[in-house]
Design a protein around this motif. Structure first.
Motif, PDB file in Angstrom:
ATOM      1  N   ILE A  11      -9.531   1.632   9.379  1.00 10.89           N
ATOM      2  CA  ILE A  11      -8.072   1.700   9.529  1.00 10.89           C
ATOM      3  C   ILE A  11      -7.549   0.453  10.248  1.00 10.89           C
ATOM      4  O   ILE A  11      -6.546  -0.141   9.865  1.00 10.89           O
ATOM      5  N   ILE A  30      -7.747  -2.442   7.940  1.00 11.79           N
ATOM      6  CA  ILE A  30      -6.675  -2.395   6.940  1.00 11.79           C
ATOM      7  C   ILE A  30      -5.363  -2.832   7.555  1.00 11.79           C
ATOM      8  O   ILE A  30      -4.603  -3.598   6.971  1.00 11.79           O
ATOM      9  N   ARG A  31      -5.120  -2.357   8.724  1.00 12.41           N
ATOM     10  CA  ARG A  31      -3.874  -2.740   9.394  1.00 12.41           C
ATOM     11  C   ARG A  31      -3.852  -4.247   9.673  1.00 12.41           C
ATOM     12  O   ARG A  31      -2.848  -4.925   9.437  1.00 12.41           O
ATOM     13  N   THR A  53      -1.836   7.119   4.320  1.00 13.90           N
ATOM     14  CA  THR A  53      -1.759   5.988   3.397  1.00 13.90           C
ATOM     15  C   THR A  53      -1.955   4.670   4.124  1.00 13.90           C
ATOM     16  O   THR A  53      -1.699   4.545   5.326  1.00 13.90           O
ATOM     17  N   ASN A  54      -2.371   3.738   3.377  1.00 11.94           N
ATOM     18  CA  ASN A  54      -2.485   2.388   3.928  1.00 11.94           C
ATOM     19  C   ASN A  54      -1.122   1.836   4.308  1.00 11.94           C
ATOM     20  O   ASN A  54      -1.012   0.996   5.199  1.00 11.94           O
ATOM     21  N   ALA A  89     -10.581   3.179   1.899  1.00 14.31           N
ATOM     22  CA  ALA A  89      -9.879   4.239   2.612  1.00 14.31           C
ATOM     23  C   ALA A  89     -10.091   5.578   1.928  1.00 14.31           C
ATOM     24  O   ALA A  89     -10.298   6.610   2.588  1.00 14.31           O
ATOM     25  N   GLN A 145      -2.552   5.137  -2.080  1.00 20.65           N
ATOM     26  CA  GLN A 145      -3.906   4.687  -2.377  1.00 20.65           C
ATOM     27  C   GLN A 145      -4.110   4.420  -3.858  1.00 20.65           C
ATOM     28  O   GLN A 145      -5.091   3.817  -4.240  1.00 20.65           O
ATOM     29  N   ASP A 187      -9.423  -2.222   0.052  1.00 22.68           N
ATOM     30  CA  ASP A 187      -9.069  -1.455   1.236  1.00 22.68           C
ATOM     31  C   ASP A 187      -8.652  -0.041   0.852  1.00 22.68           C
ATOM     32  O   ASP A 187      -9.019   0.929   1.529  1.00 22.68           O
ATOM     33  N   GLU A 188      -7.921   0.040  -0.214  1.00 24.07           N
ATOM     34  CA  GLU A 188      -7.512   1.375  -0.643  1.00 24.07           C
ATOM     35  C   GLU A 188      -8.718   2.197  -1.066  1.00 24.07           C
ATOM     36  O   GLU A 188      -8.829   3.391  -0.763  1.00 24.07           O
ATOM     37  N   PHE A 221       0.838  -1.192   0.000  1.00 29.32           N
ATOM     38  CA  PHE A 221       0.000   0.000   0.000  1.00 29.32           C
ATOM     39  C   PHE A 221       0.868   1.235   0.000  1.00 29.32           C
ATOM     40  O   PHE A 221       0.855   2.032   0.917  1.00 29.32           O
TER      41      PHE A 221
END
Length: 540
Positions: free
Chosen positions: A426, A429-430, A397-398, A389, A358, A385-386, A355
């Motif tokens: 978030i 994504i993490r 940013t991711n 986001a 994005q 996910d991007e 990532f």
DNA sequence: GAACTTTGTCATCGC
DNA sequence: ATGCGATGACAAAGT
């Protein structure tokens, strides 16, 4: 799946308008990652050659046994001296290994004797054997074979001690005791087997032949014919299974080099010619090639450089390091290799690989886009996910979301006023990003483990081949010793003379080895009877 | 289109 | 309690 489908549907709904915004740059994999594909056929045939085994046998000779058996004089069959002395003071066969060692010793012993006899003792033997000895032979009277003599031959054939015992006269049969120094030698050596079976050839016409040899040494025959020959068969089978003599030297070199785990060059991870390089190569080529460019692009886009260095080991150089490290075949030879695998968690992806921003999408979706929507470059799968986001306007940013340490990550969150939906995304994504890396690492470790195990298998196969070869050598030695023992028996028997100076008839008499170690000349009819040392001693 | 591989993801476990 | 890595399992995409 349901979850995914629902989510994807949601994604499509949520992000449908912005798809073309995303720059789903194709993974470099499309062009450059092909080398990583191949998991090398490192399972190639196990090495089959082996180091040459020293075929020499019988090094440690029980010299004292022979020496004692080799008086060197003609005081052979001494009737007065009780127990004939057959001295091979071989250790008791505590175990099959001991027995084998004893065989080796005996073989070497015999070899020495034979060479000695052939070099200088033959003539003496010829003369001395015909020379009637004054010393009384240990002959059992009942067979009218008194004064059987064992002249010089004893010196040349230490197996039979010249001091022949005059056996007991009340036994009802003649026994010529040829040797017996102690009772712990031959009998125990041959597993307390009555030596009669060993030393009674079916025909003793002065010439040894195969038939006599086969029945001459029953214990030996049993040893060889049953167990050993089976093992030979096993060896032959092993040979047939793939042992290639042409490779023997090569494998021998490998063994000599103590490498033990040398790899076939064809299976080397750096082998450019192999379309199926090793799995390790696959791993690190992937890490280096598949994501390095993305990392570079990430660098250009991550102006702040927060990511770089923030997470240990995620520097762009890491991918190169990993690739170079694992291209070295030496890494496949030792545990440090695995340790590296187990502890280096950075060999999958550079920080910005997944990532970087994005608009940069790694992942396999590119090809699909080339087919479906080359203009939009949308990767529905990996880009969600991007896209989410961006939809939720996540202010960072991711890449940061995933790779920042916990403290920095929390600090980053605290710096921004985020909605609950944003925080949830978030964290998802993490979580997903980290798990993705973890899954990649896990798979690489798994493959590396397989590689290592395969190498272990190769090594063990080489060891097996080597041991089988050694076994063949031992069997050969046993055969030689068996033959020599047969010849020795023949010579000894032929050299015997009765009180009239006439040779014993091999059809009527045979040598028998008693439990106490003495060797007797006794009628064949009695040969099958087990000689009890206690009774014989009483007769003495 | 089936079979296989690759990859991402989730659930779960243990530290 | 929480975070995190490891890993089996699953599914989608790719080959």
């Amino acid at each position: 799946m349901c979850r995914w489908d629902a989510w994807k549907s949601q994604q499509d709904i949520d992000l449908g308008a912005g798809r073309e915004v995303f720059d789903y740059s194709c993974r470099q994999k499309d062009g450059d990652e092909e080398p990583e594909k191949s998991h090398g056929d490192w399972r190639s045939t196990a090495l089959q050659g082996t180091a040459q085994v020293d075929g020499e046998t019988g090094e440690s000779v029980p010299a004292q046994a022979l020496d004692s058996a080799l008086p060197g004089t003609n005081d052979t069959v001494n009737s007065t001296s009780q127990t004939a002395v057959l001295p091979p003071e071989l250790p008791s066969p505590e175990s099959p290994l001991d027995l084998e060692q004893q065989w080796q010793d005996l073989l070497s012993l015999m070899e020495l004797q034979v060479s000695s006899a052939s070099s200088h003792g033959s003539d003496d033997l010829a003369t001395n054997y015909t020379q009637p000895q004054t010393t009384a032979t240990a002959i059992n009277q009942n067979v009218s074979l008194h004064d059987a003599t064992l002249p010089q031959c004893a010196a040349d054939f230490p197996l039979f001690n010249p001091h022949l015992e005059n056996p007991s006269t009340d036994s009802g049969h003649s026994l010529l005791r040829l040797a017996s120094t102690n009772s712990t030698n031959f009998d125990t050596t041959f597993g307390s087997t009555n030596f009669t079976g060993m030393l009674f050839p079916p025909h003793m016409n002065g010439t040894s032949n195969e038939t006599s040899s086969s029945s001459l040494l029953d214990p030996l025959s049993s040893l060889l014919d049953e167990a050993m020959l089976d093992e030979i068969s096993l060896m032959d089978l092993a040979m047939e299974e793939g042992f290639d003599p042409m490779e023997a030297s090569q494998i021998e070199e490998e063994l000599d080099s103590d490498s033990g785990l040398s790899l076939d060059s064809s299976r080397s991870p750096i082998s450019p010619s192999s379309s199926e390089s090793s799995s390790s190569s696959l791993f690190y080529e992937e890490g280096a090639v598949g994501y390095s460019s993305e990392s570079e692009s990430n660098d250009s886009e991550e102006a702040d450089g927060v990511i770089e260095g923030a997470v240990g080991g995620y520097q762009p150089e890491y991918s190169k390091f990993c690739r170079m490290s694992y291209q070295d075949p030496s890494h496949f030879h030792s545990l440090p290799f695995l340790e590296q695998i187990n502890h280096n968690h950075t060999y999958n992806l550079p920080p910005g690989a997944l990532f970087s921003n994005q608009y940069q999408q790694p992942g396999p979706g590119k090809k699909m886009h080339l087919k479906e929507k080359p203009a939009s470059h949308i990767d529905v799968h990996l880009g969600r996910d991007e896209r989410r986001a961006q939809t939720l306007k996540i202010p960072f940013t991711n890449d940061k979301i995933i790779n920042l340490p916990v403290d920095e990550f929390n600090e980053l969150l605290s710096k921004h006023h985020l909605t609950e939906a944003q925080l949830t995304l978030i964290r998802d994504i993490r979580r997903r990003g980290k798990n993705k890396l973890a899954a990649q690492n896990c798979r690489k470790r798994k493959l590396d483990t397989i590689v290592h195990l395969d190498q272990e298998v190769e090594h063990l196969n080489r060891q097996k081949t080597k041991l089988l070869k050694e076994k063949v050598e031992f069997v050969k030695s046993l055969r030689q010793m068996k033959q020599k023992l047969q010849d020795l028996y023949q010579q000894v028997f032929d050299s015997l003379r009765d009180e009239h100076g006439r040779p014993y008839s091999p059809t009527q008499y045979a040598l028998q080895y008693a439990n106490d170690g003495s060797v007797l000349v006794m009628p064949r009819a009695l040969a099958t009877q087990r000689v009890r040392p206690d009774k014989k001693n009483k007769k003495k």
